[in-house]
Design an enzyme around this catalytic site. Structure first.
Site, mmCIF file in Angstrom:
data_model
loop_
_atom_site.group_PDB
_atom_site.id
_atom_site.type_symbol
_atom_site.label_atom_id
_atom_site.label_comp_id
_atom_site.label_asym_id
_atom_site.label_seq_id
_atom_site.Cartn_x
_atom_site.Cartn_y
_atom_site.Cartn_z
ATOM 1 N N ARG A 88 0.821 -1.207 0.000
ATOM 2 C CA ARG A 88 0.000 0.000 0.000
ATOM 3 C C ARG A 88 0.859 1.263 0.000
ATOM 4 O O ARG A 88 0.434 2.316 -0.436
ATOM 5 C CB ARG A 88 -0.914 0.022 1.236
ATOM 6 C CG ARG A 88 -1.932 -1.093 1.235
ATOM 7 C CD ARG A 88 -2.727 -1.097 2.512
ATOM 8 N NE ARG A 88 -3.596 -2.274 2.579
ATOM 9 C CZ ARG A 88 -4.674 -2.350 3.346
ATOM 10 N NH1 ARG A 88 -5.028 -1.329 4.109
ATOM 11 N NH2 ARG A 88 -5.406 -3.437 3.369
ATOM 12 N N GLU B 87 -10.878 -0.904 -5.590
ATOM 13 C CA GLU B 87 -11.332 0.002 -4.533
ATOM 14 C C GLU B 87 -10.383 1.191 -4.380
ATOM 15 O O GLU B 87 -9.201 1.082 -4.704
ATOM 16 C CB GLU B 87 -11.416 -0.750 -3.190
ATOM 17 C CG GLU B 87 -12.225 0.008 -2.136
ATOM 18 C CD GLU B 87 -12.062 -0.544 -0.725
ATOM 19 O OE1 GLU B 87 -10.991 -1.090 -0.407
ATOM 20 O OE2 GLU B 87 -13.002 -0.399 0.080
#
Lengths: 157, 493
Positions: free
Chosen positions: B104, B175
């Site tokens: 991430r 997402e």
């Protein structure tokens, strides 16, 4: 003697962890209890914790980790403190420290083996943490005082 | 373009030549980037059966008024991750791939160490699946080994490489967004940069759309998951939806995270859908497919598994009464972090039972829900009007300026670009209200209503509202209540 205002700790969430809620709450609970919190916030590296501890002369480093990478992120932390000249600094760690649901006593043993002085689950009462922190700091200060006294005696001799 | 300043930030559709030039710099940031082949990705999506397409599953659920179930799941190694998804597949409608926290933050070296150490340890030491490290071939194997639509779920301010790799591999939903994957997920990323990086991701989705391949995009609704008033998360969802539409995205799922008070949660879901159609039309968009997603409680859970099921079930009820197209399911292991497959399955089954029971009931209408819908819509219109005004025709710029000014302000967020001046607190019924509005522009009567609601609780608890009340609220659900009442309770409660 150490006065109430002399408890100084470094607080932060280690590694790539961005969970900020508990971090803000820990600070909001510890400060009114007389603990001076230097809060580094989220995503803090081992060296950033240690840099802040050296700069501020902190008594303890409080490491949080909630995302499960704590085992990887905390590896070698005590060794790094020793290398950087903080062999005795108190190291606390708390949160969800490993991946999955693991018996807390196993997690505690793992992190104590890694050189952490105290290990807490996420459900710990922060007032308990504050009380332990003060006791541990005073004990270390006392011991450090003894060492200094002893060297004074030697010098005097 | 990794240092986009506010002045360079546009909200027009990225020029194709700009995208292509940027793509060359993105694909070299990790060695697996060289295997990305857009044409091959388009062909893979075209060859995929409808049963594996997210856009088809969502359209069908919308039409049938069904609520799809989706777990979160991700482990470090490909074989184990594939097994995990296949074990969960019979109990859900659509599949996730939750990405690990190193990826991430584009820390692929550390993700690789996590993979290597997981292999040595015989168990996952990462909190998710690292798709960039596994590369196109690994992700293709994964997509080919499951029988349901599969989505990438993460929390990445710069997800450009991840998007290129996963979409080319056959993932059909992605997402995130430039606001919702920055403010709750990072510390020092400028908002103009993350918005620009997500314009790239949305442009890429738009390129697939132009080839007739529909990829679902889902802005992350719950934000910090901690006492977020519905109008705040709705504003962010609407802004990200508009920014995505601008880049050519056509299939959008807007989300909301369970707050805990049933009337407020049902109202939030109903108003989200209405507001989206309103603002998408206002900005001239008609050609889009809208759906909604409800996230079960994102804050701290009770450690006791039986108690955790109650939190899960209340969320399921709110989602279904609110008309959610999809629900993201929590597990009884939530208090301990990453769940086992068995815990995940149990959460899905508990949710399914509640969804089915609520499905058999009619539309739930109460005055309280209607009042909450009206309140949320007025709040959103007030904040959106200011963001649009700040942007002077450039919505992306308006967003950045709005965060700088604290016009949009997300509670408990780690990002330094968030003002953090607004303080929420629960009212006496557990609905989330504003304790201190900071710089959020709201009508005077709305602020007065919030003040009255908070005062009502303070009186009932025999204490004044303060930050310690907020702290009590944050810990309340894990301590088996909704509202963080003082201990001991006054006689009246």
């Amino acid at each position: 003697m150490v006065g109430e205002a002399d408890f100084r700790v470094i607080l932060g969430v280690i590694g790539a962890d961005c969970h900020a809620v508990g971090n803000k709450i820990i600070k909001s609970v510890l400060e009114p209890l007389g603990i001076n919190v230097v809060n580094l916030g989220v995503m803090v590296s081992q060296d950033e914790f240690i840099d802040a501890a050296i700069e501020t002369g902190a008594d303890a480093i409080l490491v949080s980790s909630i995302y499960g990478h704590g085992e990887i992120d905390c590896a070698g932390f005590r060794g790094r403190c020793i290398e950087r000249g903080l062999p005795d600094i108190l190291l606390y760690v708390g949160g969800n420290l490993v991946i999955g649901k693991v018996d807390f006593s196993d997690v505690e043993n793992l992190f104590k083996t890694m050189g952490f002085d105290r290990v807490f689950p996420p459900s710990v009462d922060l007032h308990v943490v504050a009380a332990l922190l003060k006791t541990d700091i005073l004990q270390r200060e006392g011991r450090r005082q003894e060492i200094i006294d002893y060297s004074d005696v030697r010098r005097a001799g | 373009m990794s240092d986009t300043s506010l002045n360079d930030l546009s909200d027009t559709k990225l020029d194709y030549s700009v995208y292509v030039r940027e793509r060359d710099t993105v694909l070299v940031t990790w060695h697996t980037g060289r295997d990305v082949d857009f044409a091959r990705g388009v062909a893979r999506h075209r060859d995929m059966p409808d049963s594996k397409k997210f856009s088809v599953a969502l359209a069908k659920a919308e039409h049938d008024q069904r609520t799809l179930l989706q777990p979160r799941a991700g482990v470090a190694l490909l074989r184990e991750h594939t097994k995990l998804l296949n074990d969960l597949s019979p109990y859900c409608d659509v599949l996730p791939t939750t990405v690990d926290a190193y990826t991430r933050h584009n820390r692929y070296e550390e993700a690789q160490q996590g993979i290597d150490r997981s292999r040595a340890a015989g168990k996952s030491l990462l909190n998710g699946f690292p798709p960039v490290n596994h590369g196109v071939s690994g992700c293709e194997q994964l997509v080919d080994s499951v029988s349901k639509p599969i989505q990438v779920r993460h929390g990445t301010p710069d997800a450009r490489l991840m998007a290129e790799i996963t979409l080319a591999s056959g993932f059909s939903s992605f997402e995130g967004g430039g606001i919702s994957y920055n403010i709750p997920y990072s510390k020092n990323v400028p908002l103009s940069r993350s918005i620009r990086h997500w314009q790239y991701c949305d442009r890429l989705v738009g390129l697939y759309e132009a080839e007739g391949v529909s990829i679902n995009r889902e802005p992350f609704g719950p934000l910090t998951g901690t006492l977020v008033p519905p109008f705040i998360s709705h504003t962010v969802a609407l802004l990200e939806g508009l920014l995505a539409l601008r880049q050519g995205v056509r299939c959008i799922t807007l989300g909301y995270g369970q707050a805990g008070n049933l009337a407020q949660d049902v109202a939030a879901m109903r108003s989200l859908r209405r507001l989206a159609h309103h603002y998408f039309a206002l900005f001239g968009y008609g050609d889009y497919a809208l759906s909604t997603v409800f996230h079960q409680w994102m804050g701290g859970f009770p450690e006791n598994e039986a108690k955790a099921y109650s939190v899960i079930a209340l969320g399921a009820a709110a989602a279904k009464f609110g008309g959610a197209t999809k629900i993201i399911v929590k597990t009884p292991h939530e208090a301990s972090g990453v769940p086992t497959m068995e815990a995940n399955r149990a959460g899905l089954q508990a949710t399914e039972q509640m969804i089915n029971m609520v499905s058999d009931q009619g539309y739930l209408a109460t005055n309280e829900i209607d009042q909450e819908v009206a309140l949320i819509e007025r709040e959103v219109h007030s904040v959106m009007a200011r963001v649009i005004q700040l942007g002077q025709g450039n919505l992306a710029r308006g967003v950045v300026l709005a965060f700088e000014a604290g016009v949009v302000d997300i509670p408990f967020a780690p990002a330094t670009v968030n003002a953090g001046l607004m303080t929420p607190v629960r009212d006496n019924n557990g609905a989330i209200r504003i304790f201190d509005q900071g710089n959020i522009p709201l009508p005077d009567d709305v602020i007065a209503l919030h003040r009255d609601k908070v005062a009502e609780r303070a009186t009932a608890e025999g204490r004044s509202a303060s930050f310690s009340m907020v702290v009590d609220d944050v810990r309340a659900i894990s301590a088996s209540r909704l509202v963080g009442r003082p201990n001991p309770l006054p006689q009246s409660l």
